[in-house]
Design a protein around this motif. Structure first.
Motif, short mmCIF file in Angstrom:
data_model
loop_
_atom_site.label_atom_id
_atom_site.label_comp_id
_atom_site.label_asym_id
_atom_site.label_seq_id
_atom_site.Cartn_x
_atom_site.Cartn_y
_atom_site.Cartn_z
N PRO A 10 73.63 -2.96 38.21
CA PRO A 10 72.87 -3.12 39.41
C PRO A 10 73.24 -4.73 40.08
O PRO A 10 73.04 -5.53 39.12
N ARG A 11 73.38 -4.56 41.10
CA ARG A 11 73.64 -5.82 41.74
C ARG A 11 72.41 -6.86 41.57
O ARG A 11 71.43 -6.41 41.80
N ARG A 13 69.44 -8.49 42.73
CA ARG A 13 68.69 -8.63 44.22
C ARG A 13 67.81 -9.73 44.63
O ARG A 13 67.65 -10.58 43.50
N SER A 15 65.21 -12.01 44.18
CA SER A 15 63.89 -11.80 43.34
C SER A 15 62.61 -11.91 44.24
O SER A 15 62.80 -12.13 45.49
N ASN A 16 61.65 -11.17 43.67
CA ASN A 16 60.32 -11.22 44.33
C ASN A 16 59.99 -12.49 44.87
O ASN A 16 59.86 -13.39 44.25
N GLY A 17 59.46 -12.44 46.13
CA GLY A 17 59.02 -13.80 46.80
C GLY A 17 60.05 -14.60 47.40
O GLY A 17 59.98 -15.58 48.11
N ALA A 18 61.37 -14.25 46.77
CA ALA A 18 62.41 -15.21 47.58
C ALA A 18 62.78 -14.78 48.68
O ALA A 18 62.42 -13.68 49.34
N ARG A 20 64.48 -12.99 51.74
CA ARG A 20 65.11 -11.55 51.69
C ARG A 20 66.38 -11.83 52.31
O ARG A 20 66.57 -12.68 53.22
N ARG A 21 67.24 -11.33 52.13
CA ARG A 21 68.63 -11.03 52.89
C ARG A 21 68.50 -10.62 54.19
O ARG A 21 67.65 -9.76 54.58
N ALA A 24 72.19 -6.36 56.30
CA ALA A 24 72.49 -5.30 55.52
C ALA A 24 74.05 -5.62 54.94
O ALA A 24 74.75 -4.63 54.84
N ILE A 27 75.83 -5.13 50.40
CA ILE A 27 75.49 -4.05 49.55
C ILE A 27 76.53 -3.27 48.84
O ILE A 27 77.51 -2.85 49.68
N GLY A 28 76.72 -3.18 47.61
CA GLY A 28 77.90 -2.91 47.07
C GLY A 28 77.88 -1.35 47.15
O GLY A 28 76.98 -0.68 47.20
N GLY B 72 71.81 3.82 43.50
CA GLY B 72 72.00 3.57 41.95
C GLY B 72 72.51 2.12 41.79
O GLY B 72 72.39 1.54 40.76
N ALA B 73 73.35 1.91 42.78
CA ALA B 73 74.06 0.55 42.49
C ALA B 73 73.32 -0.78 43.04
O ALA B 73 73.58 -1.85 42.81
N ASN B 74 72.09 -0.45 43.93
CA ASN B 74 71.52 -1.34 44.50
C ASN B 74 70.12 -1.02 44.71
O ASN B 74 69.39 -0.83 45.78
N PRO B 75 69.35 -0.88 43.38
CA PRO B 75 67.92 -0.38 43.35
C PRO B 75 67.14 -1.35 44.10
O PRO B 75 67.26 -2.61 44.23
N LEU B 77 66.60 -1.35 47.54
CA LEU B 77 67.06 -1.23 48.91
C LEU B 77 66.02 -0.46 49.81
O LEU B 77 65.31 0.35 49.28
N ALA B 81 68.11 -0.46 55.14
CA ALA B 81 69.26 -1.01 54.41
C ALA B 81 70.35 -0.02 54.09
O ALA B 81 71.32 -0.21 54.45
N LYS B 84 71.98 1.51 57.51
CA LYS B 84 72.66 0.70 58.10
C LYS B 84 74.11 0.68 57.36
O LYS B 84 74.85 0.64 57.61
N ARG B 85 74.00 0.38 55.98
CA ARG B 85 75.27 0.34 54.97
C ARG B 85 76.09 1.74 55.21
O ARG B 85 77.32 1.47 55.16
N GLU B 113 55.97 -6.77 49.55
CA GLU B 113 56.25 -7.68 50.41
C GLU B 113 56.13 -7.35 51.89
O GLU B 113 55.78 -8.07 52.59
#
Lengths: 164, 164
Positions: A10-11, A13, A15-18, A20-21, A24, A27-28, B72-75, B77, B81, B84-85, B113
């Motif tokens: 998994p890429r 992400r 972190s909670n509270g950080a 957000r991106r 979009a 995203i892999g 699966g690769a970006n849990p 989301l 997102a 869009k992706r 959040e």
DNA sequence: TATTGTTATACTCTATAACTATA
DNA sequence: TATAGTTATAGAGTATAACAATA
């Protein structure tokens, strides 16, 4: 095969509270990257949208254009022949022709040889209109060339020639 | 522009009373030959049908596979997102996820959040299933390679990489 | 019996609009 | 006000099945 086969970790992400991106992005696609079908689908969506936009004023969609072009180049074809050649269901072609006939681009003529079938022809109006559509379709094709490059477009046509 | 611009002379047809052509062969595509979009559409039909056939036993279609793979690769989301992706309408993704959630492959988790959005995750069952789907999708990809050739498939992926 | 065109049904997919609950 | 998810609708496209007229 185990559940981990071919799995990408998994890429990372946010972190909670950080923060957000913002977009979009990033995203892999994981396994989709290696699938020709995925790339082809996305490309086809782009190309159809450009075609529909470029021929928007004349309200002609790709399938309608293909039907008109084949009838124009092969007058007298039956509905079955057109459907088979273009890979369209014959049941669907009925509705496409209903629409094109209402717009006076196409006429169905009862065949004398086989009274089950219709010989398809463009009307004079259909011939004139198709010439205009071909000009707009050529403009669309130049958009494709501008998007992927002249060489790439030609390679694409060569690679996929067998499917036409 | 005149009505005759870019028009191909009608192909010679079997004359009235002569033997009709036995097959839907020899029907000229005229201007369609030069349209990348036409070739791409026909190729995509082939590739989708092979995908659906190859993954028929597990009842997974291309769009479902793409959604599962990206989750699966970006849990975590959000639905927006993912939509869009992958270039899917968010309204459509709702139904896709309804189906995948019913089948216990995906779960929607309310985000703390932003309580408007859902964080998407695969279930354990979804992880296992996706690994199996990836194996079948790889088999499909080998079918593509067998159909158009190894070099051509790689060129295709390179040419269309910008659309993914 | 088989084929052509037709009608009908179901499902996938694209494209919108509008609603709700949140932000 | 704007956004995320949802519901609804319309049309395109795919995939079948069944029917009438004709071969």
């Amino acid at each position: 095969m185990t559940a981990t086969a071919a799995r990408t970790p998994p890429r990372k992400r946010a972190s909670n509270g950080a923060a957000r991106r913002s977009e979009a992005d990033e995203i892999g696609l994981d396994a989709l990257v290696g699938h020709a079908g995925y790339a082809v689908r996305r490309f086809q969506i782009w190309i159809f949208q450009d075609f529909v936009r470029t021929l928007g004023d004349v309200e002609i969609r790709p399938t309608q254009y293909s039907v008109l072009t084949v009838i124009g180049a092969n007058p007298g074809l039956s509905q079955m022949a057109v459907a088979k050649r273009l890979g369209i269901e014959r049941a669907r072609l009925v509705h496409l022709l209903d629409s094109l006939e209402q717009r006076k681009y196409v006429k169905r003529i009862k065949s004398k040889e086989d009274r089950r079938s219709h010989a398809l022809h463009l009307t004079a109006q259909g011939e004139t209109a198709l010439a205009k559509f071909k000009g707009l379709a050529a403009e669309h094709e130049r958009n494709v060339e501008a998007k992927i490059g002249k060489e790439n477009r030609e390679q694409l046509l060569r690679i996929l020639a067998g499917f036409t």
